[in-house]
Design an enzyme around this catalytic site. Sequence first.
Site, PDB file in Angstrom:
ATOM      1  N   GLY A  47       0.823  -1.196   0.000  1.00  0.00           N
ATOM      2  CA  GLY A  47       0.000   0.000   0.000  1.00  0.00           C
ATOM      3  C   GLY A  47       0.856   1.244   0.000  1.00  0.00           C
ATOM      4  O   GLY A  47       2.008   1.217   0.443  1.00  0.00           O
ATOM      5  N   GLN A  52       2.362  10.003   1.461  1.00  0.00           N
ATOM      6  CA  GLN A  52       3.675   9.369   1.523  1.00  0.00           C
ATOM      7  C   GLN A  52       4.563   9.759   0.350  1.00  0.00           C
ATOM      8  O   GLN A  52       5.767   9.535   0.386  1.00  0.00           O
ATOM      9  CB  GLN A  52       3.540   7.843   1.573  1.00  0.00           C
ATOM     10  CG  GLN A  52       2.955   7.337   2.873  1.00  0.00           C
ATOM     11  CD  GLN A  52       2.885   5.835   2.871  1.00  0.00           C
ATOM     12  OE1 GLN A  52       1.921   5.262   2.385  1.00  0.00           O
ATOM     13  NE2 GLN A  52       3.925   5.208   3.392  1.00  0.00           N
ATOM     14  N   LEU A 103       6.359   2.098   4.581  1.00  0.00           N
ATOM     15  CA  LEU A 103       7.443   2.592   3.734  1.00  0.00           C
ATOM     16  C   LEU A 103       7.989   3.927   4.232  1.00  0.00           C
ATOM     17  O   LEU A 103       9.124   4.272   3.939  1.00  0.00           O
ATOM     18  CB  LEU A 103       6.959   2.713   2.285  1.00  0.00           C
ATOM     19  CG  LEU A 103       6.530   1.395   1.629  1.00  0.00           C
ATOM     20  CD1 LEU A 103       5.942   1.649   0.245  1.00  0.00           C
ATOM     21  CD2 LEU A 103       7.694   0.424   1.564  1.00  0.00           C
TER      22      LEU A 103
END
Length: 177
Positions: A47, A52, A103
């Site tokens: 995802g 991000q 991440l």
Amino acid sequence: MAILKIARMGHPVLMQKCRPVADPGAPDIRRLVADMMQTMEDAPGVGLAAPQVYQPLRLFVFRVPPGRETQDPDDIPLPNSVLINPEVELLGDERALGWEGCLSIPDLRAAVPRATRIRYRGSDCDGNVIERQVTGFHARIVQHEYDHLDGILYPMRMTDFRHFGFTSELDRAGADR
């Protein structure tokens, strides 16, 4: 398509509530979604939310790889998907701990409590409505990415910091058992 730079924990874009996407079919949104999918695959991740990649927009891409689903018929594998302007409804009071990483917080993992069953709704780049009721890993991914849209990172959801650490150390500890 391009691999996008991923914002790291501490960057202000990760801590803010994102704004809705006005036109899901706009060329810049389609390009962003394609680049996010390529970035997610390259990472590799399951995802990636727009904040991000430094875009404070209410959208995320995700996938549920085969083999991660449970025996529940609502926990299904899913190829690369996008949810634009999503809404998430937690169904029931049941919560389960599950290991998560991010991440934007590399090399760390934690056991995070999440609802085991959710309903979500949003659209794709063509304006098609996507609505599903899901469980298990699928539900966990959607909740994790949806949190990003409200400036919430997974450590903020933790209830027991004994289950938080470096991925390499947690893997070694698991191998020692």
